[in-house]
Design an enzyme around this catalytic site. Structure first.
Site, PDB file in Angstrom:
ATOM      1  N   LYS A 173       0.858  -1.185   0.000  1.00 38.85           N
ATOM      2  CA  LYS A 173       0.000   0.000   0.000  1.00 38.85           C
ATOM      3  C   LYS A 173       0.890   1.230   0.000  1.00 38.85           C
ATOM      4  O   LYS A 173       1.487   1.579   1.012  1.00 38.85           O
ATOM      5  CB  LYS A 173      -0.939   0.042   1.199  1.00 38.85           C
ATOM      6  CG  LYS A 173      -2.045   1.080   0.942  1.00 38.85           C
ATOM      7  CD  LYS A 173      -2.588   1.734   2.165  1.00 38.85           C
ATOM      8  CE  LYS A 173      -1.730   2.809   2.761  1.00 38.85           C
ATOM      9  NZ  LYS A 173      -1.580   4.033   1.962  1.00 38.85           N
ATOM     10  N   GLU A 249      10.980   1.495   9.607  1.00 35.83           N
ATOM     11  CA  GLU A 249      11.883   2.624   9.337  1.00 35.83           C
ATOM     12  C   GLU A 249      11.059   3.874   9.614  1.00 35.83           C
ATOM     13  O   GLU A 249      10.141   4.185   8.863  1.00 35.83           O
ATOM     14  CB  GLU A 249      12.341   2.624   7.871  1.00 35.83           C
ATOM     15  CG  GLU A 249      12.922   1.318   7.366  1.00 35.83           C
ATOM     16  CD  GLU A 249      14.317   1.031   7.867  1.00 35.83           C
ATOM     17  OE1 GLU A 249      14.840   1.817   8.688  1.00 35.83           O
ATOM     18  OE2 GLU A 249      14.882   0.007   7.461  1.00 35.83           O
ATOM     19  N   CYS A 283      14.034  11.235   5.214  1.00 34.49           N
ATOM     20  CA  CYS A 283      14.109  10.888   6.641  1.00 34.49           C
ATOM     21  C   CYS A 283      15.506  11.117   7.209  1.00 34.49           C
ATOM     22  O   CYS A 283      15.669  11.313   8.407  1.00 34.49           O
ATOM     23  CB  CYS A 283      13.704   9.445   6.833  1.00 34.49           C
ATOM     24  SG  CYS A 283      14.680   8.323   5.816  1.00 34.49           S
ATOM     25  N   GLU A 376      10.366  16.394  14.696  1.00 34.53           N
ATOM     26  CA  GLU A 376      10.691  16.246  13.280  1.00 34.53           C
ATOM     27  C   GLU A 376       9.830  17.214  12.466  1.00 34.53           C
ATOM     28  O   GLU A 376       8.604  17.191  12.564  1.00 34.53           O
ATOM     29  CB  GLU A 376      10.404  14.804  12.826  1.00 34.53           C
ATOM     30  CG  GLU A 376      10.770  14.588  11.369  1.00 34.53           C
ATOM     31  CD  GLU A 376      10.391  13.192  10.862  1.00 34.53           C
ATOM     32  OE1 GLU A 376       9.253  12.755  11.102  1.00 34.53           O
ATOM     33  OE2 GLU A 376      11.244  12.545  10.230  1.00 34.53           O
TER      34      GLU A 376
HETATM   35  P1  NAD Z   1       2.799   8.331   7.538  1.00 35.16           P
HETATM   36  O1  NAD Z   1       3.181   7.462   8.684  1.00 35.16           O
HETATM   37  O2  NAD Z   1       1.756   9.346   7.713  1.00 35.16           O
HETATM   38  O3  NAD Z   1       2.313   7.427   6.320  1.00 35.16           O
HETATM   39  C1  NAD Z   1       3.111   6.356   5.814  1.00 35.16           C
HETATM   40  C2  NAD Z   1       2.198   5.290   5.248  1.00 35.16           C
HETATM   41  O4  NAD Z   1       1.432   4.726   6.311  1.00 35.16           O
HETATM   42  C3  NAD Z   1       1.194   5.801   4.220  1.00 35.16           C
HETATM   43  O5  NAD Z   1       1.056   4.826   3.206  1.00 35.16           O
HETATM   44  C4  NAD Z   1      -0.091   5.924   5.039  1.00 35.16           C
HETATM   45  O6  NAD Z   1      -1.257   5.814   4.275  1.00 35.16           O
HETATM   46  C5  NAD Z   1       0.056   4.763   5.996  1.00 35.16           C
HETATM   47  N1  NAD Z   1      -0.682   4.902   7.261  1.00 35.16           N
HETATM   48  C6  NAD Z   1      -0.976   6.033   7.955  1.00 35.16           C
HETATM   49  N2  NAD Z   1      -1.645   5.732   9.091  1.00 35.16           N
HETATM   50  C7  NAD Z   1      -1.763   4.385   9.128  1.00 35.16           C
HETATM   51  C8  NAD Z   1      -2.361   3.472  10.053  1.00 35.16           C
HETATM   52  N3  NAD Z   1      -2.956   3.888  11.168  1.00 35.16           N
HETATM   53  N4  NAD Z   1      -2.292   2.155   9.769  1.00 35.16           N
HETATM   54  C9  NAD Z   1      -1.669   1.709   8.664  1.00 35.16           C
HETATM   55  N5  NAD Z   1      -1.116   2.529   7.738  1.00 35.16           N
HETATM   56  C10 NAD Z   1      -1.157   3.847   7.974  1.00 35.16           C
HETATM   57  O7  NAD Z   1       4.157   8.961   7.020  1.00 35.16           O
HETATM   58  P2  NAD Z   1       4.352   9.967   5.798  1.00 35.16           P
HETATM   59  O8  NAD Z   1       3.847  11.313   6.199  1.00 35.16           O
HETATM   60  O9  NAD Z   1       3.827   9.348   4.543  1.00 35.16           O
HETATM   61  O10 NAD Z   1       5.946   9.982   5.684  1.00 35.16           O
HETATM   62  C11 NAD Z   1       6.749  10.831   6.407  1.00 35.16           C
HETATM   63  C12 NAD Z   1       7.350  10.126   7.597  1.00 35.16           C
HETATM   64  O11 NAD Z   1       8.051   8.970   7.164  1.00 35.16           O
HETATM   65  C13 NAD Z   1       8.377  10.965   8.331  1.00 35.16           C
HETATM   66  O12 NAD Z   1       8.217  10.801   9.720  1.00 35.16           O
HETATM   67  C14 NAD Z   1       9.714  10.371   7.887  1.00 35.16           C
HETATM   68  O13 NAD Z   1      10.780  10.552   8.767  1.00 35.16           O
HETATM   69  C15 NAD Z   1       9.349   8.933   7.759  1.00 35.16           C
HETATM   70  N6  NAD Z   1      10.289   8.245   6.885  1.00 35.16           N
HETATM   71  C16 NAD Z   1      11.203   7.398   7.433  1.00 35.16           C
HETATM   72  C17 NAD Z   1      12.134   6.760   6.611  1.00 35.16           C
HETATM   73  C18 NAD Z   1      13.162   5.818   7.166  1.00 35.16           C
HETATM   74  O14 NAD Z   1      13.774   5.082   6.396  1.00 35.16           O
HETATM   75  N7  NAD Z   1      13.399   5.797   8.467  1.00 35.16           N
HETATM   76  C19 NAD Z   1      12.122   6.995   5.236  1.00 35.16           C
HETATM   77  C20 NAD Z   1      11.177   7.882   4.732  1.00 35.16           C
HETATM   78  C21 NAD Z   1      10.250   8.493   5.555  1.00 35.16           C
END
Ligand code: NAD
Length: 472
Positions: A173, A249, A283, A376
């Site tokens: 997803k 991650e 990230c 962040e």
């Molecule tokens: P997010 O957690 O809002 O969303 C990520 C994914 O999770 C999306 O596909 C979203 O639809 C899904 N999601 C959201 N709530 C959910 C739930 N309750 N249950 C299941 N799935 C759910 O994150 P974002 O805003 O898309 O991305 C930014 C974040 O990602 C930042 O915090 C960034 O640091 C982190 N990030 C980390 C890495 C790493 O490798 N550590 C890499 C990239 C981004």
């Protein structure tokens, strides 16, 4: 934009709008997967697990991964265009980082798999006959892959490639904000001959939608997730109910340390990259920079000048995210923060003025417990603060809930090896940033993640080692 399950494309579901971050205009629609569709995707993945896929040798899986990589390369321009359309990122970034790394993700696991062996031991027994112990690696089963919007294809394939390499089936997803390249990937999988149900794709939002339904699904054996730390907590709660393994991650508030003995020109150039690549929406980006006091003013002036001169950067991914970043800046200024560069919204005099832009921003003068220094931001914002001693620098860098990555800028080799391992992070770069070798462990400590991915670490996560002991 279509779902892909059981080897077929499906456009069912109530559409939600897709917005171009460059102009703020709605440019398309994505079908939201229903709970039934998520169930169906998991069922397809379960069926495929027991189908011909189960008999594929590692060499055959390795060849499939290479064909998928070939398929992405053959449609390189299409992938780059889709990534730019969804994220607003500069074409140069998509074509030098996102898409080539997606290709490399598949190729590196294909090659790693081909050369991987398991150890076995001959174990002596009191009767002299002995026993042979060997390890069988089995796939985990149906793996849910949930990915974010910042590096959509790169982060999706970073998990899909090792999951398939180890014989799992996948239901993916992607972020609801950036579904384009995942759709293309489904087409490539189809063309590359992935058996029906081995790779499935569902679109939709997270909470009370496809993301949540997938990660809490009793038919999902493991969850590989990249995204925000608070989402990780939700997913872990769902996975805990059935004790499913997770690989996470998560977010970061990455520190950089600049020592006076560093090559300052290199440190400034490196920090401009580490703070402002993809407008800070990586990230691994540096959001807190600690600079040794004797060079603080010189460094701050050079970094601010560099930030002001940046051009060709992209917007924030969404209006909500832009508002979050600007909210941090407003509060920082209201609380007495000094703005050394940026701090506002750029004006272009064209259609971009309705997009989600924020200037590359350098802040200073805020206390360590200020939200702009502690939370962040995930935008083009870096805060500078001085330090006096190495111990103080380490204490500052190691404070806070996150532990993803850090950078150390120093010309002293002893200091480099002393400081880097003392940082509470998963990855420390010395005199560089985001230089990646895909065989190395990747991940974070504390609120930045659980587990390591990359090379053997991913192959280990996505497979279950089983011991067989044969008395001889
Ligand atoms: P997010 O957690 O809002 O969303 C990520 C994914 O999770 C999306 O596909 C979203 O639809 C899904 N999601 C959201 N709530 C959910 C739930 N309750 N249950 C299941 N799935 C759910 O994150 P974002 O805003 O898309 O991305 C930014 C974040 O990602 C930042 O915090 C960034 O640091 C982190 N990030 C980390 C890495 C790493 O490798 N550590 C890499 C990239 C981004």
């Amino acid at each position: 934009m279509r779902h892909y399950l059981g080897g077929g494309f499906d456009a069912s579901g109530v559409p939600f709008p897709l917005v171009d971050p460059v102009t703020g205009r709605t440019v398309g629609a994505v079908p939201e997967a229903s709970r039934e569709l998520v169930d169906q995707a998991v069922a397809e993945a379960r069926t495929a697990l027991r189908g011909p896929w189960a008999a594929w040798s590692p060499a055959e899986r390795s060849r499939l991964l290479h064909r998928i990589a070939d398929g992405i390369e053959a449609r390189f321009e299409e992938f780059a265009a889709a990534e730019c359309a969804d994220t607003g990122k500069p074409r140069e970034l998509a074509s030098t980082v996102d898409i080539p790394r997606a290709v490399a993700n598949f190729r590196s696991y294909a090659d790693l798999l081909a050369g991987r062996s398991e150890r076995s031991w001959h174990t002596p027994t009191p009767d002299g006959r002995g026993a042979l112990n060997y390890t069988v690696r089995k796939p985990l089963g149906v793996v849910a892959v949930v990915s974010p919007w910042n590096l959509p294809l790169l982060l999706l394939t970073w998990k899909v490639a090792p999951a398939l390499a180890t014989g799992n089936t996948v239901v993916a997803k992607p972020s609801e904000l950036t579904p384009g390249t995942a759709c293309l990937l489904a087409e490539v999988m189809d063309e590359a001959g992935a058996p029906a149900g081995v790779f499935n794709l569902v679109h939709g939002r997270g909470p009370d939608a496809a993301g949540q339904w997938l990660t809490e699904h009793p038919g999902v054996d493991a969850v590989a997730f990249t995204g925000a730390s608070r989402t990780g907590t939700e997913i872990m709660r769902a996975a805990a109910a059935r004790l499913a393994p997770v690989s996470f991650e998560l977010g970061g508030k990455n520190a950089g340390l600049v020592f006076a003995d560093a090559d300052l020109e290199e440190a400034v150039a490196g920090t401009l990259r580490s703070a402002f690549t993809h407008s800070g929406q990586v990230c691994l980006c540096t959001e807190r920079l600690y600079v040794e006091r004797s060079v603080f003013d010189v460094f701050a002036a050079a970094l601010a000048a560099g930030a002001k001169a940046l051009s060709g950067y992209g917007p924030m991914v969404s209006a909500a995210h832009r508002d979050k970043v600007l909210g941090h800046l407003e509060r920082a200024v209201a609380d007495g923060g000094e703005v050394l560069a940026g701090g506002g919204v750029p004006r272009f005099g064209d259609e971009r003025d309705s997009g989600f832009w924020v200037e590359p921003t350098v802040l200073a003068g805020l206390p360590e417990d200020h939200p702009a220094v502690r939370d962040e931001i995930f935008g083009p914002v870096v805060h500078l603060a001085p330090f006096d001693t190495e111990e103080e620098a380490l204490a500052l860098a190691n404070a806070g809930p996150y532990g993803l990555a850090a950078t150390v800028w120093t010309g002293d080799v002893r200091r480099a090896h002393r400081v880097a391992p003392a940082l509470d992070v998963g990855i420390a770069w010395v005199n560089t940033w985001n230089l990646r070798d895909l065989r190395t462990p990747f991940g974070g400590v504390k609120a930045s993640g659980i587990g390591r991915e990359g090379g053997d670490h991913s192959l280990d996560f996505f497979s279950e080692p089983m011991n067989v002991c044969v008395k001889l």
